[in-house]
Design a protein around this motif. Structure first.
Motif, PDB file in Angstrom:
ATOM      1  N   TYR A 101     -12.091  41.724  31.591  1.00 30.70           N
ATOM      2  CA  TYR A 101     -12.194  40.675  30.573  1.00 30.70           C
ATOM      3  C   TYR A 101     -12.688  39.330  31.091  1.00 30.70           C
ATOM      4  CZ  TYR A 101      -9.720  44.220  28.033  1.00 30.70           C
ATOM      5  OH  TYR A 101      -9.368  45.412  27.456  1.00 30.70           O
ATOM      6  N   TRP A 102     -12.777  39.168  32.390  1.00 32.17           N
ATOM      7  CA  TRP A 102     -13.371  37.925  32.924  1.00 32.17           C
ATOM      8  C   TRP A 102     -14.785  38.203  33.423  1.00 32.17           C
ATOM      9  CZ3 TRP A 102     -12.634  32.878  32.664  1.00 32.17           C
ATOM     10  CH2 TRP A 102     -13.349  32.064  33.540  1.00 32.17           C
ATOM     11  N   TYR A 103     -14.921  39.267  34.240  1.00 32.98           N
ATOM     12  CA  TYR A 103     -16.223  39.605  34.810  1.00 32.98           C
ATOM     13  C   TYR A 103     -17.021  40.570  33.935  1.00 32.98           C
ATOM     14  CZ  TYR A 103     -14.445  37.387  39.007  1.00 32.98           C
ATOM     15  OH  TYR A 103     -13.927  36.480  39.901  1.00 32.98           O
ATOM     16  N   PHE A 104     -16.378  41.135  32.908  1.00 30.96           N
ATOM     17  CA  PHE A 104     -17.016  42.079  31.998  1.00 30.96           C
ATOM     18  C   PHE A 104     -17.512  43.334  32.711  1.00 30.96           C
ATOM     19  CE2 PHE A 104     -17.376  38.072  29.705  1.00 30.96           C
ATOM     20  CZ  PHE A 104     -16.836  38.436  28.478  1.00 30.96           C
ATOM     21  N   ASP A 105     -16.807  43.750  33.746  1.00 28.96           N
ATOM     22  CA  ASP A 105     -17.172  44.991  34.420  1.00 28.96           C
ATOM     23  C   ASP A 105     -16.952  46.167  33.471  1.00 28.96           C
ATOM     24  OD1 ASP A 105     -17.849  43.744  36.772  1.00 28.96           O
ATOM     25  OD2 ASP A 105     -16.042  44.333  37.852  1.00 28.96           O
ATOM     26  N   SER A 106     -17.800  47.166  33.586  1.00 30.53           N
ATOM     27  CA  SER A 106     -17.649  48.381  32.781  1.00 30.53           C
ATOM     28  C   SER A 106     -16.454  49.178  33.308  1.00 30.53           C
ATOM     29  CB  SER A 106     -18.913  49.225  32.865  1.00 30.53           C
ATOM     30  OG  SER A 106     -19.067  49.729  34.182  1.00 30.53           O
ATOM     31  N   ILE A 107     -15.994  50.114  32.508  1.00 30.20           N
ATOM     32  CA  ILE A 107     -14.898  50.986  32.935  1.00 30.20           C
ATOM     33  C   ILE A 107     -15.313  51.735  34.204  1.00 30.20           C
ATOM     34  CG2 ILE A 107     -13.462  52.985  32.298  1.00 30.20           C
ATOM     35  CD1 ILE A 107     -12.775  50.517  30.644  1.00 30.20           C
ATOM     36  N   GLY A 108     -16.564  52.211  34.232  1.00 33.01           N
ATOM     37  CA  GLY A 108     -17.067  52.927  35.406  1.00 33.01           C
ATOM     38  C   GLY A 108     -17.047  52.083  36.662  1.00 33.01           C
TER      39      GLY A 108
END
Length: 185
Positions: A143-150
């Motif tokens: 939610y901060w870096y918007f990394d994907s689940i993968g």
């Protein structure tokens, strides 16, 4: 070069500050902007805007944690750019991240005063610091870096189902926590 020296260069209005900032935090800013924008030209523009914003902000502020200061600026500028270009078609994972979290903090659109916004921010920070480091890192990466689940799975070694389950449970707990603190969700 350490952060204090970089900030000193900004204070002295020395253009080397931007070079040193780019060397030390360019990858972090690129990571944040790329996860939100997913377009090289938009990302590069956002990074340049970030350095310009830091250049303009430093005389008024003396950030205690420069890495947090610059990453917040990069993130906010990327989100503004994202909104401007209607990037929903460009990066569905960023949209998904925002929608997931929206159930917990959707009431922020009705908040008018900075004091109330700060209260929500502090409450979320308290919630995050109550989590163990592993969960906190997963939450922040999503939610901060918007990394994907993968990407989170690669970073943590967890399965997709575990990461999804952790995020679901943390959002549920965050919602309860915000409500218990008197924040309308």
């Amino acid at each position: 070069m350490d952060d204090e020296m970089i900030v000193s260069l900004f204070w002295a209005r020395d253009e080397r500050a931007i070079v040193e900032t780019s060397l030390k935090y360019g990858r972090l800013c690129n990571h944040i902007a790329n996860n939100i924008l997913s377009n090289n030209e938009d990302r590069e523009e956002c990074i340049n805007d970030t350095y310009f914003a830091v250049w303009n902000a430093i005389p008024d502020k003396h950030p205690s944690r420069f890495s947090v200061f610059i990453s917040r600026i990069a993130r906010n500028l990327a989100l503004k750019k994202y909104e401007y270009i209607s990037a929903a078609k460009r990066n569905p994972s960023a949209v998904t991240s925002l929608e997931e979290l929206g159930d917990c903090v959707s009431g922020t659109d009705n908040i008018e005063s900075e004091i109330e916004k700060k209260h929500i921010e502090n409450t979320i920070n308290k919630f995050l610091w109550r989590l163990d480091e592993e969960k906190r890192n997963v939450f922040i990466r999503r939610y901060w870096y918007f990394d994907s689940i993968g990407t989170i799975c690669k970073f943590t070694g967890f399965s997709q189902s575990k990461v999804k389950s952790m995020l679901y449970e943390m959002r549920r707990k965050l919602r309860k926590y915000l409500e218990s603190e008197g924040i309308e969700v």
